[in-house]
Design an enzyme around this catalytic site. Structure first.
Site, mmCIF file in Angstrom:
data_model
loop_
_atom_site.group_PDB
_atom_site.id
_atom_site.type_symbol
_atom_site.label_atom_id
_atom_site.label_comp_id
_atom_site.label_asym_id
_atom_site.label_seq_id
_atom_site.Cartn_x
_atom_site.Cartn_y
_atom_site.Cartn_z
ATOM 1 N N GLU A 282 40.874 25.636 61.549
ATOM 2 C CA GLU A 282 40.189 24.657 60.697
ATOM 3 C C GLU A 282 39.514 23.595 61.564
ATOM 4 O OE1 GLU A 282 41.577 21.194 57.483
ATOM 5 O OE2 GLU A 282 43.037 22.551 58.404
ATOM 6 N N VAL B 132 38.546 19.922 62.137
ATOM 7 C CA VAL B 132 39.005 18.608 61.688
ATOM 8 C C VAL B 132 38.083 17.556 62.281
ATOM 9 C CG1 VAL B 132 40.922 16.962 61.622
ATOM 10 C CG2 VAL B 132 41.392 19.425 61.597
ATOM 11 N N ASP C 162 56.682 19.891 69.956
ATOM 12 C CA ASP C 162 55.783 19.111 70.822
ATOM 13 C C ASP C 162 54.975 18.110 70.006
ATOM 14 O OD1 ASP C 162 54.789 18.298 73.276
ATOM 15 O OD2 ASP C 162 53.171 19.783 73.305
ATOM 16 N N LYS D 128 53.545 14.722 69.266
ATOM 17 C CA LYS D 128 53.136 13.572 70.071
ATOM 18 C C LYS D 128 51.776 13.116 69.546
ATOM 19 C CE LYS D 128 51.273 16.708 73.602
ATOM 20 N NZ LYS D 128 51.372 17.128 75.024
ATOM 21 N N PRO D 129 51.315 11.931 69.895
ATOM 22 C CA PRO D 129 50.030 11.455 69.370
ATOM 23 C C PRO D 129 48.864 12.399 69.647
ATOM 24 C CG PRO D 129 51.253 9.643 70.343
ATOM 25 C CD PRO D 129 52.029 10.892 70.662
ATOM 26 N N ALA D 130 48.882 13.093 70.778
ATOM 27 C CA ALA D 130 47.782 13.999 71.130
ATOM 28 C C ALA D 130 47.745 15.236 70.246
ATOM 29 C CB ALA D 130 47.895 14.417 72.596
ATOM 30 N N ASN D 131 48.815 15.501 69.507
ATOM 31 C CA ASN D 131 48.875 16.690 68.657
ATOM 32 C C ASN D 131 48.805 16.357 67.165
ATOM 33 O OD1 ASN D 131 48.919 18.531 70.721
ATOM 34 N ND2 ASN D 131 51.149 18.706 70.781
ATOM 35 N N ASP E 191 48.603 22.273 67.050
ATOM 36 C CA ASP E 191 49.182 22.823 68.282
ATOM 37 C C ASP E 191 50.635 23.248 68.090
ATOM 38 O OD1 ASP E 191 49.723 23.687 70.796
ATOM 39 O OD2 ASP E 191 49.191 21.832 71.819
#
Length: 209
Positions: free
Chosen positions: A40, A42, A85, A87-90, A103
């Site tokens: 998708e 985003v 995992d 975390k803010p990056a995911n 992720d």
């Protein structure tokens, strides 16, 4: 080999996790000469930029994001999937405040009979029991969401460590920095929720989302 294993893990979830706050995987191909995932689109960015002291979101918005992440991970957990995992990056946030967890390459499948990769994740968000070789549980993801919420609320991690080894030692043998040390204007309910989510002992953390 590890990267291929993580790729195959995420590819195996194609079409299986259908939730408004999980980035949808539409299709996947894992062959010798061709590997790809169709996901998708985003339109937004990750939460990383909102974890800086000078770019924090309003508290009510952080509570909303945390709630939506929790709903997504509750759904995944009911489907037998532990993310491992978070975390803010995911986690992505769109302009209209839609939250998308993404992720799932490091995901742990509760009902799987296959050998799964154990030593994966991102250190600040790994629960202490990971370093005692305990298998992932719902409390593993709850811990990671708690650390992420702490970071979004304060612009800092709940540790004073300056190295990986120091951080592992703090996680196993010391207490985290109380959130009120970093920020004093938070409601008691918010402080309590974050502190319980990141408690060293998984049995004291929330038992469900």
């Amino acid at each position: 080999r590890l990267h291929r294993k993580l790729f195959v893990t995420e590819a195996s979830l194609a079409g299986k996790l259908n939730h408004p706050h999980i980035a949808q995987i539409y299709d996947a191909v894992t062959e010798e000469a061709l590997n790809y995932i169709v996901m998708e689109y985003v339109d937004g960015g990750t939460l990383e930029k909102f974890c800086q002291p000078d770019a924090l979101l309003p508290v009510d918005k952080i509570v909303e994001i945390t709630f939506k992440c929790s709903r997504a991970l509750e759904y995944a957990h009911k489907m037998g999937v532990t993310h491992r995992d978070i975390k803010p990056a995911n986690v992505m946030l769109t302009a209209d405040s839609t939250v998308k967890v993404m992720d799932f390459g490091t995901a742990y499948f509760t009902q799987s009979d296959e050998t799964q990769v154990f030593d994966v994740g991102t250190l600040p968000y790994m629960p202490p029991e990971h370093f005692k070789k305990r298998p992932p549980t719902v409390q593993s993801d709850i811990y990671a969401v708690g650390v992420m919420a702490y970071q979004m609320l304060t612009g800092a991690l709940p540790f004073n460590a300056n190295s990986f080894q120091e951080m592992i030692h703090e996680k196993l043998h010391e207490s985290f920095v109380p959130i009120e040390t970093r920020r004093k204007d938070l409601a008691a309910e918010v402080r309590f929720a974050v502190h319980r989510a990141i408690h060293t002992e998984p049995e004291i953390r929330y038992t469900s989302w």
